[in-house]
Design a protein around this motif. Sequence first.
Motif, mmCIF file in Angstrom:
data_model
loop_
_atom_site.group_PDB
_atom_site.id
_atom_site.type_symbol
_atom_site.label_atom_id
_atom_site.label_comp_id
_atom_site.label_asym_id
_atom_site.label_seq_id
_atom_site.Cartn_x
_atom_site.Cartn_y
_atom_site.Cartn_z
ATOM 1 N N GLY A 216 40.582 -23.404 -2.801
ATOM 2 C CA GLY A 216 41.941 -23.438 -3.312
ATOM 3 C C GLY A 216 42.361 -22.113 -3.922
ATOM 4 N N PRO A 344 47.874 -24.846 -8.055
ATOM 5 C CA PRO A 344 48.080 -25.826 -6.990
ATOM 6 C C PRO A 344 48.576 -27.153 -7.565
ATOM 7 C CG PRO A 344 45.986 -24.705 -6.683
ATOM 8 C CD PRO A 344 46.502 -24.286 -8.024
ATOM 9 N N MET A 377 44.257 -28.108 -2.680
ATOM 10 C CA MET A 377 42.895 -27.602 -2.781
ATOM 11 C C MET A 377 42.016 -28.376 -1.807
ATOM 12 S SD MET A 377 42.639 -27.103 -6.910
ATOM 13 C CE MET A 377 41.497 -25.723 -6.885
#
Length: 466
Positions: A216, A344, A377
């Motif tokens: 990620g 994220p 991710m």
Amino acid sequence: MKQATWLLAGLAFTGAVHGAELTPVQKQMREIYQELVETNTTNSIGSCTVAANKMAKRLKDAGFKDADLHLIVPPGGPKKGNLVARIKGDGSKKPLLLLAHIDVVEANREDWLRDPFKLVEEDGMFYARGSSDDKAMAASFVANMIRYKKEKLAPKRDVVMALTCDEEMVPTKFDGVEYLFNHHRALIDAEITLNEGGGGLLDKEGKPVRHGIQAGEKVYQSFQLEVTNPGGHSSAPYRDNAIYHLADGLSRLGKFAFPFKLSDVTRAFYEKMSTIEKGQVAADMKAILNNPPDEAALERLYTLSPSHNSTVRTTCVATQVNAGHADNALPQRARATVNCRILPGEPIEEVQATLQRVVADDQIKITRIGEGVASPMPPLTPALMKAVEEISNDMWPGVPVIPTMSTGGTDGRFLNSAGIWTYGISGMFHGPEGSGAHGLNEHIRVKSLYDGQEYLYRLGKRLATE
């Protein structure tokens, strides 16, 4: 291959690096690496197309057929060529993609101690622009594809290598991965991608401390902050000044911190690192795992390295300012660029709304510069982690594999957003001084380069055949 065999192979491999004589595998790797490094691929005067053609020739000379090699040059970008090569499997699993970019950032000869576009081996280091980012991985993948072909590898999944252009250019209309994904997805469609972003850390004595697997990365999104004003003569100034409005808003932003957040990956990172670090640092890493986190511990880690703050927060920072049009005139316009790296899962529109609230001035107009690619991710599946950890332990016994999240960005964002899970893992270790990537005198340790090639060879082969 059994573990004992892996260990013997690893000892034989790394032993050759310490001596004057390179193994045939290392000699071939060095030739490919040198040719790639010494092919200028900067945006200004370089050409990814030239570099891609050179690598295609090496693969063709090794037995790859024309049908398995694809040179993709995007319209309007004759120097932005990308190379895709394939070893076909039996089709029982989706492909494995080996991804590396071959473009590099600019480098001025007068600023460097050595010619940045000549590979220099000195005191156990390779120096050159791209020596680490990312031609080390690109050359490794080319050399390993040749090894697989020579061995007549019969994988269960296709092994696909993509050497792409313009990863370093922001913004760009020629990003190779984005172009291939949008126009030639079948060429690079995969289940798993190995990419840049991971790697290992050595201590001051050169001993391996940890080996990272990136799962990620943060979302890259810039914003323009703009204030407009009728202006006027500087001899009779108004209090309403575009520069002052912008400066006050930026000052408020500079004092603001986005909320602390941990993901599964970043929590695992600090859990494992707290067992590796010593003293106050280890204690602080444990303390930020509490709910709520220890603010004093957070501040000490931030002071130790800003990367700790970037790991647990979205960050937005002013990077460019432009205002006014004459010495003797009131400013009619003031603009600033604010670059955000967003965790994220955080929506870009929410970050924009937060910026507007923090600058607290309706005269400051905030607009996006481009459109960031939000990507999830990727999962750290047991099968993947078992392969990564077992091969790592064979080569560096006892060195832990640590999950990481990149606070920067790679082309993996385009693939993760489509569910093509992309992981940063290289097997290449750097000392605490870093690699100088994007900066002066970029380098990589000679041993780290050859070890990384071997690690990627083993990992690629295992993921392709198991």
